[in-house]
Design an enzyme around this catalytic site. Sequence first.
Site, PDB file in Angstrom:
ATOM      1  N   PHE A 249       0.832  -1.201   0.000  1.00 60.48           N
ATOM      2  CA  PHE A 249       0.000   0.000   0.000  1.00 60.48           C
ATOM      3  C   PHE A 249       0.862   1.244   0.000  1.00 60.48           C
ATOM      4  CE2 PHE A 249      -2.488   3.182   2.526  1.00 60.48           C
ATOM      5  CZ  PHE A 249      -3.451   3.434   1.553  1.00 60.48           C
ATOM      6  N   GLU A 250       0.562   2.170  -0.908  1.00 56.87           N
ATOM      7  CA  GLU A 250       1.258   3.454  -0.991  1.00 56.87           C
ATOM      8  C   GLU A 250       0.198   4.548  -0.789  1.00 56.87           C
ATOM      9  OE1 GLU A 250       2.762   6.500  -0.898  1.00 56.87           O
ATOM     10  OE2 GLU A 250       4.481   5.247  -1.440  1.00 56.87           O
ATOM     11  N   PRO A 251       0.148   5.155   0.380  1.00 56.43           N
ATOM     12  CA  PRO A 251      -0.949   6.075   0.705  1.00 56.43           C
ATOM     13  C   PRO A 251      -0.992   7.337  -0.142  1.00 56.43           C
ATOM     14  CG  PRO A 251       0.745   6.116   2.413  1.00 56.43           C
ATOM     15  CD  PRO A 251       1.079   4.969   1.515  1.00 56.43           C
ATOM     16  N   ARG A 252       0.107   7.672  -0.846  1.00 55.92           N
ATOM     17  CA  ARG A 252       0.115   8.878  -1.680  1.00 55.92           C
ATOM     18  C   ARG A 252      -0.296   8.597  -3.120  1.00 55.92           C
ATOM     19  NH1 ARG A 252       6.056  10.229  -1.765  1.00 55.92           N
ATOM     20  NH2 ARG A 252       6.081   7.958  -1.959  1.00 55.92           N
ATOM     21  N   ASP A 256      -3.953   3.442  -5.423  1.00 56.12           N
ATOM     22  CA  ASP A 256      -4.359   2.957  -4.107  1.00 56.12           C
ATOM     23  C   ASP A 256      -5.546   3.752  -3.571  1.00 56.12           C
ATOM     24  OD1 ASP A 256      -1.453   2.658  -4.720  1.00 56.12           O
ATOM     25  OD2 ASP A 256      -1.506   1.340  -2.989  1.00 56.12           O
TER      26      ASP A 256
END
Length: 483
Positions: A249-252, A256
């Site tokens: 997971f890449e929150p930026r 995603d």
Amino acid sequence: MIKKLMSFAILLMFAFSMHAQDELTSNLYETYENYKESSIGKRRIKHADIQPLIQKFKANPKFEVQKVGESIQGRDLHLISIGSGDSNIFLWSQMHGDEPTATQAIFDILNFLDAPEFNEEKEAILSKLKLHFLPMLNPDGAEVFTRRNALGVDINRDALRLQSPESQTLKRLRDSLDADFGFNLHDQSKYYNAERTEKPATISYLATAFNYEKDINEVRANAMKVIVYMNKIIQNYAPGQVGRYSDDFEPRAFGDNIAKWGTSLILIESGGYPDDPEKQEIRKLNYVSILSALYTIANESFKNIPPEDYEKIPRNDRMLFDLKIENVTYELMGDDYILDLGIFNHEVDLEGHNQFYYKSSVADQGDLSTFYGYKTFDAYGYKIVPPKVAQVARIENPMDLLKDGVAYVKTEKPEKSAFVHFPLILVNDAFKLKSFRLQPGINPTFFLEKEGKLTHAVINGFLIDLSKPLEQQNTGNGLINGK
């Protein structure tokens, strides 16, 4: 008994549906050249190159074309829509300016949707879906063939702050369309391979995670199911050449977050394919697989695919070289050593960012037994021989010099250029050949000898068989004043 009959009937309908889709895929592949947009046949396409195409579709009543934003440098962003269905499908490409393969495929798909053929299949798609294409999200990056936009920002890491106007446009469109499926279209390095195989990851897929735990809800499961179907398609034309991108997971990242916001997100990465530097075969695979995916979404046959099959797709790995030379003998300080060499052929853009030349390097050396090459040469019994320099008034036949062990040539050189179209390295009169030392980072230029005879040259990272005519080989290019 009735339940068994119903289950059998469902399986039978599914089998018929899959057969029809397989037939469509085959026909799409075979007829592709009829719809390929020939005006954009090279990877280094720019905003100006696609404007005539956008205007063509704007003048076509089948399509709705809107200006939806501008880049930092003022280039228009357009959305091209077609279809009357209730389900919105959003496809965008080239949020990284140097990743244009799917941009080309989008215009091929638009040509297909405008053509008179395949009426039944197109009606099935367009009556159920409304398709929205944003073909070039980062035109400023495309102008100079670079990943980031004019602000120096990676748009795919700007989903939270929305610092760039391109990012703001993408977010606004996602929210207004509230698409059921989103196709986030990219290119990846050609050095990715399908895990533990020598096969390049020609196409890689990702059903993006929406949290750190990588939970699977219905939204993500639907993306997985469609990816499983697309993988099945690609296997027909590039068997073993599909990878599964990391789902950390890449929150930026937009992918995603778009999955978090409720859109089934399918990320497609176009990687490498042997002898396809302009990625035209990969472009074709994008065209075929995306259209086939739209068909399975429209008729909802993807819903019968087990999402756990997604995990069966091999992971993406990065263990490929352009050239791998195995088991070669290298003499250092009077002792012989056996080495493997991994070589990269780097692309260097020319002024204007329309064309490129190769400037290669030794990427690694030593035991590379867990790595692979687009081209692999087993040099067991061969010895590395340092190159020589010679001075000639004129180069008549490069092969004559190569057979004498000459790689560096003092001669009249072209002006204002960094390379030549033949496999020799041109140097000035003051050039002095340094003692040869094989190490990562150097330009790979040397010869191979077996039983006292020169058999091969490696010039600027390209392997040349000295027993064959140059015109029958991919010899890359030479350099001028190469170091």
